[in-house]
Design an enzyme around this catalytic site. Structure first.
Site, short mmCIF file in Angstrom:
data_model
loop_
_atom_site.label_atom_id
_atom_site.label_comp_id
_atom_site.label_asym_id
_atom_site.label_seq_id
_atom_site.Cartn_x
_atom_site.Cartn_y
_atom_site.Cartn_z
CB SER A 210 61.18 14.91 -14.35
OG SER A 210 60.26 14.11 -15.06
CB SER B 20 60.08 13.99 -9.58
OG SER B 20 59.83 13.98 -10.97
CG HIS C 167 58.99 14.28 -21.24
ND1 HIS C 167 59.80 15.00 -20.39
CD2 HIS C 167 59.12 12.99 -20.85
CE1 HIS C 167 60.38 14.19 -19.53
NE2 HIS C 167 59.98 12.95 -19.80
#
Length: 523
Positions: free
Chosen positions: A123, A188, A470
């Site tokens: 992220s 993020s 991920h």
């Protein structure tokens, strides 16, 4: 004249179709039953209505006064599919026919999520791509690929620092803000305002713990208060009080702060703002806040990340509620605004392979998009929805339509004759929960002995890991509003802020305002 004849012929064709079949374009399908799915007329008119909607929606080429970028952290395409079914089944309709709010947008594309040095991204590097338009290295934020992990010196060089679309908005005399369900210093949201060689440098305590000198590595919380972009954000909402408070004090929830420099950054934030700067710590105070008299709003609703929605934390605002509050404050600016909204806990639930929580967070994310659409005008507000990366979650087997997406598959394995879940992961934690060894052979556990109705149920996976990883697949991009037709196709994730900047006349690249003639929507 030719265009007029086309639309007249289209209208006549649709009228003829309506009279020929019992289902007309104006009739809503019965989403509560699967019986409609057996009708050929159903599928014919479903496709024709979709075609009609596309033909009757011309591209919006007005200038975007406002830009709202929604980021579903870890919201892979299978997550969207499963989230759609999950929400539909909650509503008592056929889940497969349901639509999440952003799936109603007319324009959809695919974004490639790898970072400069990793095939599967995190992220941090992705936030540089979708907010600053430049791809970067794994675990770094707001800096170029010339900055390696933990290279604090390189991260401070001006030529290595990236400028986010929030910075572009501020330079364009607009307002900017962020909303997240994670800590506001998490990877993020940090991409909106921070520059760091390690995403984990959230406080000076974290910098020290990781073997670096806080004097050489400004932490992310400090950059939110002191940084050129951070200090000008009009709205900041999420969690993470401990990153802002000294270790000699406690926050509103009784949690001791982390900071070693004895700075109370929450107090500093409020004292350094012109006008009315409000700080809120709970849902009640947020909903009671008067947006029309609020110039700056800081909401910190937990010591760390916000609670999952399913955990029903009574005085924690929902993502839709925070989105509404942010828009109400930012929309006071007559020049417009850029707003970043993150559904960050989709990702966290996937890491734990808690599929039900991941899907519920996706539904909450969809509700936040719905709220934004209700509060804005599609002629002057561009809304873009995407994800930073995917996860290894899949929907597999051959379950019956409307089979519970969070339950057992309607089919059995044709090898061991045991049930399996429709949702599973390629890797994840607690491997021994799903496999056992009998006489030297590994066998699957009978999943009928496990409770998948529990919101904290973890789901089966293959490779054992401390947490699920991920996924490297492309993620979808959904766009609605001015110049949303530009977001179709397959492109690098770093293209996104350039497209948003073009539509809103922001940033260093070519923009709509460079073209002639210009059109601005005036209601």
């Amino acid at each position: 004249m030719r265009a007029l004849r086309f639309w007249l012929a289209l209208a006549l064709q649709l009228t003829a179709c309506s009279s020929q079949y019992k289902y007309g374009p104006e009739l809503s399908w019965d989403l509560h039953s699967t019986s409609e799915l057996k009708s050929k007329e159903f599928w014919f008119h479903d496709a024709q209505r979709c075609l009609y909607e596309k033909l009757s929606t011309p591209p919006n080429q007005y200038k975007a006064k406002n830009v709202i970028f929604f980021l579903g952290d870890g919201m892979s395409v299978p997550t969207v599919t499963a989230g759609r079914i999950y929400e539909g089944q909650l509503r008592g309709v056929v889940g497969e026919r349901n639509q999440l709010e952003f799936e109603k947008f007319n324009y959809v594309g695919l974004s490639k999520t790898y970072c400069v040095n990793k095939q599967v991204s995190d992220s941090a590097c992705t936030s540089s791509a979708y907010l600053s338009g430049i791809k970067a290295n794994y675990l770094t934020i707001g800096v170029t690929a010339d900055v390696e992990l933990n290279d604090c010196k390189a991260s401070r060089l001006p030529q290595n620092r990236l400028s986010s679309i929030a910075a572009w908005a501020l330079r364009g005399r607009k307002s900017a803000g962020l909303v997240t369900t994670t800590r506001v210093t998490h990877a993020s949201p940090a991409g909106v305002y921070a520059h760091t060689s390690n995403r984990d440098f959230e406080s000076d305590y974290d910098v020290t713990k990781l073997g670096q000198n806080p004097g050489n590595c400004p932490d992310i919380a400090q950059q939110l208060v002191d940084g050129e972009v951070g200090k000008r954000l009009r709205v900041v909402m999420g969690g993470g009080t401990i990153k802002f408070l000294p270790n000699t004090t406690t926050d509103a929830y009784g949690n001791r702060g982390q900071r070693l420099d004895n700075r109370d950054l929450i107090e500093e934030w409020q004292q350094t703002k012109p006008g009315n700067a409000r700080v809120v710590f709970n849902r009640t105070d947020l909903l009671d806040n008067d947006a029309q008299s609020t110039d700056f709003l800081l909401g910190l609703f937990n010591a760390s990340h916000l609670a999952y929605h399913l955990d029903d934390s009574v005085d924690t605002p929902t993502l839709p509620e925070m989105t509404e509050a942010a828009i109400n404050v930012l929309s006071r600016d007559p020049n417009g605004y850029f707003l970043f909204v993150e559904g960050g806990r989709i990702d966290h639930a996937h890491h734990e392979t808690k599929a039900k929580k991941a899907l519920d967070e996706t539904v909450q994310f969809s509700e936040a998009v719905r709220m934004a659409r209700q509060l804005t005008n599609p002629w002057d507000t561009l809304i873009v929805v995407s994800a930073d990366h995917g996860h290894t979650v899949t929907i597999s087997g051959y379950p019956d339509v409307n089979n519970s997406i969070v339950g057992l598959n309607s089919e059995l394995s044709n090898v061991d004759q045991l049930p399996y879940t429709s949702i599973s992961y390629a890797n994840g934690p607690k491997y021994d929960r799903f496999y056992k060894s009998t006489d030297g052979e590994v066998e699957r556990v009978d999943l009928r002995t496990l409770d998948f109705s529990n919101q904290d149920a973890i789901y089966p996976h293959g490779v054992p890991m401390t947490e699920e990883t991920h996924g490297g697949g492309d993620v979808a991009v959904y766009a609605h509003g001015p110049w949303s037709h530009l977001f179709t196709g397959v492109y690098e994730q770093s293209t996104l802020p350039h497209l948003m900047g073009f539509a809103s006349c922001l940033g260093p690249g070519i923009t709509y305002c460079d073209l002639q003639p210009k059109a601005t929507y005036n209601p």
